[in-house]
Design an enzyme around this catalytic site. Structure first.
Site, PDB file in Angstrom:
ATOM      1  N   GLN A 149      38.900  43.628  31.246  1.00  0.00           N
ATOM      2  CA  GLN A 149      38.695  43.969  32.641  1.00  0.00           C
ATOM      3  C   GLN A 149      39.498  45.222  33.019  1.00  0.00           C
ATOM      4  O   GLN A 149      39.401  46.230  32.334  1.00  0.00           O
ATOM      5  CB  GLN A 149      39.078  42.767  33.511  1.00  0.00           C
ATOM      6  CG  GLN A 149      38.076  41.618  33.436  1.00  0.00           C
ATOM      7  CD  GLN A 149      36.814  41.914  34.238  1.00  0.00           C
ATOM      8  OE1 GLN A 149      36.798  42.728  35.147  1.00  0.00           O
ATOM      9  NE2 GLN A 149      35.729  41.237  33.876  1.00  0.00           N
ATOM     10  N   GLY A 158      36.943  46.505  25.448  1.00  0.00           N
ATOM     11  CA  GLY A 158      36.695  45.203  26.025  1.00  0.00           C
ATOM     12  C   GLY A 158      37.693  44.912  27.131  1.00  0.00           C
ATOM     13  O   GLY A 158      38.688  45.621  27.308  1.00  0.00           O
ATOM     14  N   GLY A 196      43.067  45.649  24.519  1.00  0.00           N
ATOM     15  CA  GLY A 196      41.641  45.874  24.673  1.00  0.00           C
ATOM     16  C   GLY A 196      41.158  46.658  23.476  1.00  0.00           C
ATOM     17  O   GLY A 196      41.815  47.623  23.059  1.00  0.00           O
ATOM     18  N   THR A 211      43.120  47.300  33.913  1.00  0.00           N
ATOM     19  CA  THR A 211      44.556  47.325  33.705  1.00  0.00           C
ATOM     20  C   THR A 211      45.098  48.661  34.175  1.00  0.00           C
ATOM     21  O   THR A 211      44.354  49.557  34.576  1.00  0.00           O
ATOM     22  CB  THR A 211      44.930  47.062  32.237  1.00  0.00           C
ATOM     23  OG1 THR A 211      46.332  46.775  32.155  1.00  0.00           O
ATOM     24  CG2 THR A 211      44.605  48.248  31.345  1.00  0.00           C
ATOM     25  N   TYR A 212      46.410  48.785  34.124  1.00  0.00           N
ATOM     26  CA  TYR A 212      47.097  50.009  34.545  1.00  0.00           C
ATOM     27  C   TYR A 212      47.891  50.552  33.374  1.00  0.00           C
ATOM     28  O   TYR A 212      48.527  49.796  32.631  1.00  0.00           O
ATOM     29  CB  TYR A 212      48.027  49.710  35.718  1.00  0.00           C
ATOM     30  CG  TYR A 212      48.972  50.846  36.045  1.00  0.00           C
ATOM     31  CD1 TYR A 212      48.500  52.011  36.658  1.00  0.00           C
ATOM     32  CD2 TYR A 212      50.323  50.779  35.732  1.00  0.00           C
ATOM     33  CE1 TYR A 212      49.361  53.071  36.936  1.00  0.00           C
ATOM     34  CE2 TYR A 212      51.186  51.822  36.009  1.00  0.00           C
ATOM     35  CZ  TYR A 212      50.692  52.967  36.612  1.00  0.00           C
ATOM     36  OH  TYR A 212      51.549  54.020  36.883  1.00  0.00           O
ATOM     37  N   CYS A 217      43.800  42.420  34.477  1.00  0.00           N
ATOM     38  CA  CYS A 217      42.953  41.780  33.475  1.00  0.00           C
ATOM     39  C   CYS A 217      41.943  40.817  34.109  1.00  0.00           C
ATOM     40  O   CYS A 217      41.420  39.918  33.446  1.00  0.00           O
ATOM     41  CB  CYS A 217      43.794  41.062  32.425  1.00  0.00           C
ATOM     42  SG  CYS A 217      44.994  42.152  31.614  1.00  0.00           S
ATOM     43  N   ALA A 237      49.198  43.838  27.148  1.00  0.00           N
ATOM     44  CA  ALA A 237      47.746  43.662  27.274  1.00  0.00           C
ATOM     45  C   ALA A 237      47.059  44.354  26.108  1.00  0.00           C
ATOM     46  O   ALA A 237      47.597  45.307  25.532  1.00  0.00           O
ATOM     47  CB  ALA A 237      47.249  44.251  28.599  1.00  0.00           C
ATOM     48  N   GLY A 241      43.543  49.561  21.697  1.00  0.00           N
ATOM     49  CA  GLY A 241      44.637  48.837  21.064  1.00  0.00           C
ATOM     50  C   GLY A 241      45.475  48.017  22.010  1.00  0.00           C
ATOM     51  O   GLY A 241      44.960  47.203  22.770  1.00  0.00           O
TER      52      GLY A 241
END
Length: 215
Positions: free
Chosen positions: A71, A69, A143, A73-74, A172, A141, A154
């Protein structure tokens, strides 16, 4: 729960993602849960609902569309990612409760190393710390993906990393969102130490649910 497993550092994202999917597809009701600790080679990952326009300039960093889930990220060296391969159905943990558990553990671990972290607001998962000009900067962050009641992906916690690649995206999905790491908060810490602490606290959190299960 099995002990946490460190992947060779740094690890390519695709290799770990494919291994998580294989593990989840092969597991049954008796398979012990696992926590994988990973420090990735540089990569941008775009979640299932991720919008490509949030990638502003990927430069020479690969972009991977994945099934978690969230958007974009890095991930890169100096960041610890704890992949939690957990049978949520067996433990009786619902999705929103699981997200809160991951955030709570990240806040706990940050507190133990001397950083005050907090949630931002409902609908904006992750952990934030105070930044200049009365702003907040994201330091962790998350997800997740849940398949047949079992979670994978995770939590990513920035420890001591090159933060410049975050400027190539809207982290995000938020334009202008600041990011930071433990080092940027004035705390000297290394990925292995923080990773082991994170895994220990995650295991304790999951054990609390396991201990509450009826015999």
């Amino acid at each position: 729960m099995n002990e946490s497993k460190w992947w060779p550092r740094p690890a390519p994202y695709l290799e770990v993602w494919e291994a998580m999917r294989r593990f989840t597809e092969a597991r049954d009701s008796q398979t012990p849960d696992e926590i994988w600790l990973v420090e990735h080679t540089p990569v941008y990952t775009l979640g299932q609902a991720g919008k490509p326009e949030h990638i502003l300039n990927s430069a020479d960093i690969p972009v991977v569309k994945c099934d978690r889930g969230g958007q974009v990220t890095y991930h890169g060296p100096g960041q610890i990612v704890a992949y939690c391969l957990v049978d949520l159905r067996r433990l009786g943990i619902f999705a929103k409760e699981y997200v809160a558990l991951l955030e709570n553990v990240a806040i706990q671990v940050l507190g133990e190393v001397g950083v005050h972290g907090a949630r931002l607001k409902p609908g904006a998962p992750g952990v934030y710390v105070p930044a200049p000009a009365d702003q907040l900067a994201k330091i962790a962050a998350l997800g997740i993906k849940i398949r047949n009641g079992c979670a994978y992906h995770g939590l990513a916690l920035n420890v001591a990393m090159d933060l410049a690649p975050f400027s190539g995206i809207n982290p995000c999905g938020y334009e202008g969102l600041q990011t930071t790491d433990v080092l940027g908060c004035g705390i000297a810490a290394d990925v292995v130490t923080v990773g082991n602490l994170l895994a220990a606290r995650l295991a304790q959190a999951f054990s609390g649910y396991h201990d509450a299960m009826p015999a």
